[in-house]
Design a protein around this motif. Structure first.
Motif, PDB file in Angstrom:
ATOM      1  N   UNK A 112      -3.462  -4.506 -10.706  1.00 51.15           N
ATOM      2  CA  UNK A 112      -2.098  -4.386 -10.190  1.00 51.15           C
ATOM      3  C   UNK A 112      -1.170  -3.804 -11.250  1.00 51.15           C
ATOM      4  N   UNK A 113      -1.385  -4.187 -12.515  1.00 51.56           N
ATOM      5  CA  UNK A 113      -0.525  -3.680 -13.594  1.00 51.56           C
ATOM      6  C   UNK A 113      -0.717  -2.177 -13.785  1.00 51.56           C
ATOM      7  N   UNK A 114      -1.965  -1.719 -13.750  1.00 49.09           N
ATOM      8  CA  UNK A 114      -2.192  -0.278 -13.972  1.00 49.09           C
ATOM      9  C   UNK A 114      -1.792   0.532 -12.737  1.00 49.09           C
ATOM     10  N   UNK A 115      -1.873  -0.084 -11.548  1.00 50.47           N
ATOM     11  CA  UNK A 115      -1.517   0.644 -10.336  1.00 50.47           C
ATOM     12  C   UNK A 115      -0.025   0.944 -10.254  1.00 50.47           C
ATOM     13  N   UNK A 116       0.777   0.234 -11.032  1.00 52.45           N
ATOM     14  CA  UNK A 116       2.209   0.521 -11.016  1.00 52.45           C
ATOM     15  C   UNK A 116       2.518   1.871 -11.674  1.00 52.45           C
ATOM     16  N   UNK A 117       1.530   2.453 -12.375  1.00 49.76           N
ATOM     17  CA  UNK A 117       1.700   3.756 -13.003  1.00 49.76           C
ATOM     18  C   UNK A 117       1.069   4.869 -12.159  1.00 49.76           C
ATOM     19  N   UNK A 118       0.797   4.570 -10.867  1.00 49.14           N
ATOM     20  CA  UNK A 118       0.134   5.551 -10.014  1.00 49.14           C
ATOM     21  C   UNK A 118       1.011   6.788  -9.842  1.00 49.14           C
TER      22      UNK A 118
END
Length: 537
Positions: A352-358
């Motif tokens: 979820x944390x890395x997906x915020x940089x999608x």
């Protein structure tokens, strides 16, 4: 030298004719003072000679001599008045080099004496003949720096070729063929540039202040992130620590209870045996006593009441030590289950944390291998039939040998994340690559050559490196997420649907733009063309 009272005013040293300060003052016999020129002009038009002040008559024209005392005092008064009229030097003005104490503003600078003078100290240059030959200019500071060291002339010109100040003689020597202009002309141009710079400097200062604020905000945000991460980590690790402690306590309790059961069994058996030993001892005593009886009646009556001995089954009775096989494993299995649950939570949180940089990326047709076909929206790519292969090899950005394609978007800082649908594909390669990668001929996909890619085929999953890093397949690959932290030098791969971290390349060095890169692999007799037969960004 005569002393002039500070309280005396101009009237004490003024001629009654011209009303100015005495110039060559003379005294009449009656004691009144006049300028020599003024009294002579007055008497030149008279038949009788009298004092203009008291009207005293003189029989003959008096022979007047200069009053030296009054002349000195008048000159001193004139100088003090002149000094008072001159302004003291202010910031940005050139001071008089001769003045001691309070410095006055210079009115001229001498290029021969290399000295700047106020009006008072300039007087000798206006009076003496040999000083009148000196070249006087508008006041200048640091006169020595304004003179040509070679020709000892004022630097009044500017050489455009060498970008230096020169004198008139320099233009006849080393700078003969160079274009020169007056200093004032260059000064105006440079001042205009300076004015522009002066207008830009506040903007530059403001930009840097904003950058400082941005950096400080980033540090504060980092502190908050660190505190939050630390709190979450402490909470998780504390919970795990409690779970490990409980697992240890449960394990110790299980072992202890098994041992206690065995000890209880042994204790009960020992008590039973000791009771039987006591009974047998008593029976043995009775048997001995009965064996000594001589009375048949008594013997038979006593024999009938004699108890039978306990059965002799103790040879097969034993206390078996408890088995601890599997006890620790079962405890560790429980702990592993707890850890797996916690790991799943952490994997979900990490994803979820890395997906915020999608980021939204589209494929670049100018880089696509000629055998690749793109969808109209630039989101899907698959290989074309060999017979329909297009001749598009002229583009220097295009891959010519390997069926790769890049996205239109590139990234040179910060963090970014994108996902690729790979479900039903039996082979593919994806990741990121730097801008300067080789796109023609043979390609070696390693970080050293600018590729950070994940490769999948029938032999398994591999991170391309030297040597390759073979990876376990923990879940069916359906959608792969790629996360890049440019500044930290990290490239991570995730199985999105299963929420599984596949692999992270750390310690990477990025010095140029990075592009997401895809390779859908060729359709090998239908093996790699099951629907959907493409990679989707």
């Amino acid at each position: 030298m005569a002393y002039v009272k500070r309280s005396w005013s101009k009237e004490n040293f003024s001629c009654s004719f011209c009303l100015g300060v005495f110039s060559s003052p003379v005294s009449t016999p009656c004691g009144h003072n006049f300028c020599r020129t003024c009294i002579n002009k007055f008497w030149d038009g008279q038949v009788q000679y009298k004092c203009p002040v008291c009207n005293r008559m003189f029989h003959t024209r008096p022979d007047l001599q200069v009053n030296n005392l009054l002349s000195g005092m008048a000159a001193q008064f004139r100088t003090s008045v002149l000094i008072k009229k001159q302004r003291c030097v202010e910031p940005g003005e050139v001071p008089c080099d001769i003045c001691t104490g309070t410095q006055l503003k210079a009115v001229k600078s001498c290029l021969v004496c290399f000295t700047s003078y106020c009006q008072t100290h300039l007087e000798p240059h206006q009076r003496f003949a040999h000083l009148k030959k000196h070249r006087l200019v508008e006041p200048m500071d640091r006169l020595e720096d304004r003179m040509c060291r070679k020709h000892n002339q004022l630097l009044e010109l500017f050489c455009k070729t060498d970008q230096v100040c020169v004198c008139q003689f320099c233009t006849e020597g080393d700078h003969r063929s160079h274009p020169v202009v007056p200093l004032k002309e260059v000064y105006k141009v440079k001042m205009a540039q300076l004015g522009k710079l002066e207008a830009e400097v506040p903007q530059m200062i403001q930009e840097r202040k904003l950058k400082i604020k941005e950096i400080k905000d980033t540090v504060e945000m980092s502190k908050e992130d660190a505190n939050r991460e630390r709190a979450d980590g402490v909470q998780v690790l504390t919970a795990l620590k409690r779970r490990v402690k409980k697992c240890r306590d449960d394990f110790n309790q299980t072992v202890k209870e098994k041992l206690k059961t065995t000890e209880k069994q042994a204790e009960d058996l020992i008590k039973e045996l000791e009771q039987e030993i006591e009974d047998l001892t008593n029976r043995n005593l009775e048997v001995k006593q009965l064996s000594q009886t001589k009375d048949p009646l008594h013997f038979l009556q006593a024999f009938r009441s004699l108890k039978d001995p306990p059965p002799t089954h103790w040879t097969t009775v034993e206390v078996r030590p408890p088995s601890y096989i599997g006890t620790l494993r079962r405890s560790l299995d429980q702990l592993e289950e707890t850890l797996n649950m916690e790991m799943k939570k952490q994997r979900d949180a990490e994803l979820k944390r890395v997906q915020q940089y999608e980021v939204d990326v589209t494929l670049d047709p100018d880089t696509a291998h000629p055998q690749l076909i793109l969808s109209e929206d630039g989101k899907q790519v698959h290989d074309d039939d060999e017979d329909e292969k297009k001749n598009l090899r002229g583009n220097p950005k295009r891959f010519t040998e390997y069926v790769y394609i890049l996205t239109r978007q590139s990234f040179s800082s910060g963090r970014f994340y994108f996902e690729v649908q790979v479900k039903y594909k039996t082979g593919w390669c994806l990741g990121v690559a730097r801008e300067s990668i080789n796109r023609k001929g043979e390609i070696i996909e390693t970080p050293e050559n600018g590729y950070w890619t994940l490769y999948y085929d029938k032999d398994g999953l591999v991170f391309n490196d030297d040597p390759d890093v073979r990876l376990p397949l923990r879940a069916e690959l359906q959608k792969v997420g790629v996360f890049v932290d440019y500044d930290e030098g990290v490239v991570s791969f995730y199985e999105v649907e299963a929420r599984v971290h596949i692999y992270s390349a750390t310690g990477c060095t990025f010095s140029e733009p990075l592009y997401p890169i895809l390779n859908p692999f060729l359709d090998e007799e239908g093996i790699n063309s099951a629907p959907p037969d493409h990679l989707t960004c």
